[in-house]
Design a protein around this motif. Structure first.
Motif, mmCIF file in Angstrom:
data_model
loop_
_atom_site.group_PDB
_atom_site.id
_atom_site.type_symbol
_atom_site.label_atom_id
_atom_site.label_comp_id
_atom_site.label_asym_id
_atom_site.label_seq_id
_atom_site.Cartn_x
_atom_site.Cartn_y
_atom_site.Cartn_z
ATOM 1 N N GLN A 80 -12.055 -28.285 -65.820
ATOM 2 C CA GLN A 80 -11.692 -28.653 -64.449
ATOM 3 C C GLN A 80 -10.670 -29.782 -64.393
ATOM 4 N N MET A 81 -10.494 -30.488 -65.501
ATOM 5 C CA MET A 81 -9.518 -31.576 -65.554
ATOM 6 C C MET A 81 -8.269 -31.172 -66.327
ATOM 7 N N ALA A 82 -8.214 -29.918 -66.743
ATOM 8 C CA ALA A 82 -7.152 -29.473 -67.653
ATOM 9 C C ALA A 82 -5.753 -29.649 -67.076
ATOM 10 N N ALA A 83 -5.598 -29.447 -65.772
ATOM 11 C CA ALA A 83 -4.266 -29.531 -65.167
ATOM 12 C C ALA A 83 -3.651 -30.918 -65.336
ATOM 13 N N MET A 84 -4.506 -31.936 -65.428
ATOM 14 C CA MET A 84 -4.021 -33.302 -65.629
ATOM 15 C C MET A 84 -3.381 -33.470 -67.003
ATOM 16 N N TYR A 85 -3.702 -32.528 -67.910
ATOM 17 C CA TYR A 85 -3.219 -32.613 -69.294
ATOM 18 C C TYR A 85 -2.434 -31.352 -69.673
ATOM 19 N N ASP A 86 -1.712 -30.795 -68.710
ATOM 20 C CA ASP A 86 -0.874 -29.603 -68.929
ATOM 21 C C ASP A 86 -1.673 -28.430 -69.503
ATOM 22 N N ASN A 87 -2.952 -28.326 -69.096
ATOM 23 C CA ASN A 87 -3.828 -27.260 -69.580
ATOM 24 C C ASN A 87 -3.881 -27.210 -71.109
ATOM 25 N N LYS A 91 -3.899 -32.216 -75.688
ATOM 26 C CA LYS A 91 -3.473 -33.390 -74.926
ATOM 27 C C LYS A 91 -4.661 -34.155 -74.352
ATOM 28 N N MET A 92 -5.696 -33.428 -73.911
ATOM 29 C CA MET A 92 -6.884 -34.136 -73.419
ATOM 30 C C MET A 92 -7.599 -34.832 -74.570
ATOM 31 N N CYS A 93 -7.650 -34.167 -75.715
ATOM 32 C CA CYS A 93 -8.258 -34.775 -76.897
ATOM 33 C C CYS A 93 -7.482 -36.026 -77.315
ATOM 34 N N ASP A 94 -6.167 -35.925 -77.314
ATOM 35 C CA ASP A 94 -5.344 -37.082 -77.682
ATOM 36 C C ASP A 94 -5.569 -38.250 -76.722
ATOM 37 N N ALA A 95 -5.720 -37.935 -75.434
ATOM 38 C CA ALA A 95 -5.969 -38.992 -74.450
ATOM 39 C C ALA A 95 -7.324 -39.649 -74.704
ATOM 40 N N SER A 96 -8.305 -38.847 -75.083
ATOM 41 C CA SER A 96 -9.628 -39.392 -75.399
ATOM 42 C C SER A 96 -9.569 -40.261 -76.654
ATOM 43 N N LEU A 97 -8.832 -39.787 -77.661
ATOM 44 C CA LEU A 97 -8.683 -40.570 -78.888
ATOM 45 C C LEU A 97 -8.023 -41.917 -78.592
ATOM 46 N N ALA A 98 -7.008 -41.893 -77.746
ATOM 47 C CA ALA A 98 -6.319 -43.138 -77.389
ATOM 48 C C ALA A 98 -7.249 -44.054 -76.587
ATOM 49 N N ARG A 99 -7.999 -43.457 -75.664
ATOM 50 C CA ARG A 99 -8.906 -44.224 -74.816
ATOM 51 C C ARG A 99 -9.999 -44.896 -75.651
ATOM 52 N N MET A 100 -10.450 -44.182 -76.683
ATOM 53 C CA MET A 100 -11.531 -44.698 -77.518
ATOM 54 C C MET A 100 -11.018 -45.410 -78.766
ATOM 55 N N ASN A 101 -9.688 -45.428 -78.933
ATOM 56 C CA ASN A 101 -9.048 -46.095 -80.074
ATOM 57 C C ASN A 101 -9.568 -45.541 -81.396
ATOM 58 N N MET A 102 -9.491 -44.205 -81.525
ATOM 59 C CA MET A 102 -9.987 -43.516 -82.715
ATOM 60 C C MET A 102 -8.953 -42.534 -83.241
ATOM 61 N N GLU A 103 -9.158 -42.111 -84.490
ATOM 62 C CA GLU A 103 -8.257 -41.148 -85.107
ATOM 63 C C GLU A 103 -8.849 -39.747 -85.144
ATOM 64 N N TYR A 104 -10.167 -39.637 -84.945
ATOM 65 C CA TYR A 104 -10.823 -38.328 -84.994
ATOM 66 C C TYR A 104 -12.145 -38.378 -84.244
ATOM 67 N N PHE A 105 -12.641 -37.197 -83.870
ATOM 68 C CA PHE A 105 -13.982 -37.065 -83.311
ATOM 69 C C PHE A 105 -14.833 -36.238 -84.252
ATOM 70 N N ASP A 106 -16.085 -36.594 -84.365
ATOM 71 C CA ASP A 106 -16.995 -35.833 -85.221
ATOM 72 C C ASP A 106 -17.334 -34.484 -84.593
ATOM 73 N N ILE A 107 -17.499 -34.478 -83.269
ATOM 74 C CA ILE A 107 -17.800 -33.244 -82.535
ATOM 75 C C ILE A 107 -16.954 -33.232 -81.268
ATOM 76 N N TYR A 108 -16.275 -32.113 -81.023
ATOM 77 C CA TYR A 108 -15.477 -31.963 -79.801
ATOM 78 C C TYR A 108 -15.868 -30.648 -79.137
ATOM 79 N N TRP A 109 -16.103 -30.725 -77.830
ATOM 80 C CA TRP A 109 -16.677 -29.600 -77.107
ATOM 81 C C TRP A 109 -15.738 -29.028 -76.049
ATOM 82 N N ILE A 110 -15.880 -27.734 -75.794
ATOM 83 C CA ILE A 110 -15.391 -27.143 -74.557
ATOM 84 C C ILE A 110 -16.538 -27.292 -73.569
#
Length: 309
Positions: A80-87, A91-110
């Protein structure tokens, strides 16, 4: 990945939309986070959708202070938020990584099946790049889970986890064969809302409703009279084990092979969670709890969900 038996949830952290009626600032959660990690409860779940990234931001600061290697971090792509990140899942994952100041996530979900399977396909580059170590799907029914698993396997990867609403009041993932499929295919099944946002904690009942002014109060207060017998049954089983009703509602999920995600906003909730994984319920206790839940006639399926088939 060595997972604890209970995950800590940060859905209510940074509650800017008033869903939980929580007014705590980010720093107030630090002792809760530290107590959990020190006790071995180092799996933390959040999402971009939780207060528009505020939950991720708060959690990310704590994780980095604790040492990234000491915490298992789980977050989500929300269609539902995909349009904010060009679907774009990336890009949404990258924004989360930047927000959390991390290089990777252990688990990423749809987060839900809107737009599936296209968004599932977009997980593959993230796995290849190492931005995410494992992937899962949430709020998916059995057919959608199998479809996602097939897409990932075709690319040489696999579905590692499923996260659905699971509690005494919503066992549709069990009844539909989802939990059985997960067990047969080495997929970890996570249950969220195991306590039904506090309705099964023993803290609230018809005489002691949720404080007005939050979305969960609007949903659950009208249901509390119907839940009276179930709440009493939870308290009865809790007394036999010398624990709280909330611990029994959570232990029920653990005893059914589910990895529950426990939303934590108080220190005592972490302390109780540490002991909850040790509670062994008898077959008779499980049967009595399920019978009381069924007799309530309550459906706890929320507006964003559907009954699993």
């Amino acid at each position: 990945m060595n997972l604890p038996e209970i995950a800590m949830g940060a859905w209510a952290w940074g509650d800017t939309d008033g869903y939980f009626g929580n007014t705590m600032t980010g720093e107030e959660f630090r002792p809760i986070f530290e107590a959990a990690v020190n006790a071995g409860l180092n799996l933390w779940d959040t999402a971009t959708a939780y207060s528009n990234g505020e939950s991720e931001k708060i959690l990310g600061g704590f994780v980095n202070d604790a040492g990234r290697e000491n915490v298992i971090v789980s977050t989500k792509f929300t269609p539902q938020m995909a349009a904010m990140y060009d679907n774009s899942v990336e890009k949404m994952c990258d924004a989360s990584l930047a927000r959390m100041n991390m290089e990777y996530f252990d688990i990423y979900w749809i987060h839900n099946p809107i737009g599936a399977p296209e968004y599932t396909k977009q997980l593959i580059p993230l796995l290849k790049s190492g931005k995410v170590k494992t992937v899962g799907v949430s709020n998916h029914n059995l057919a959608q889970i199998k479809e996602a698993d097939a897409i990932l396997k075709e690319a040489g990867f696999r579905l590692s986890a499923v996260q659905n609403h699971y509690s005494l009041l919503n066992r549709s993932s069990e009844e539909s064969g989802i939990t059985r499929y997960c067990k047969a295919n080495d997929i970890v099944f996570y249950g969220y809302m195991t306590l039904e946002q506090g309705a099964l904690s023993g803290k609230y009942d018809a005489a002691h409703p949720f404080p007005e002014g939050s979305a969960r109060a609007n949903v659950f207060n009208p249901l509390l009279p119907q839940l009276g017998n179930l709440i009493e049954e939870l308290k009865k089983v809790a007394a036999a084990h010398n624990v709280s009703a909330a611990q029994i509602a959570t232990a029920y999920a653990v005893n059914k092979g589910v990895l529950p995600i426990l939303g934590v906003t108080k220190l005592y909730q972490v302390e109780e969670a540490v002991k909850t994984a040790e509670i062994v319920l008898s077959a008779e206790e499980i049967t009595s709890l399920e019978a009381a839940a069924d007799a309530s006639g309550v459906s706890s399926i929320q507006f964003w969900e559907s009954k699993m088939e």
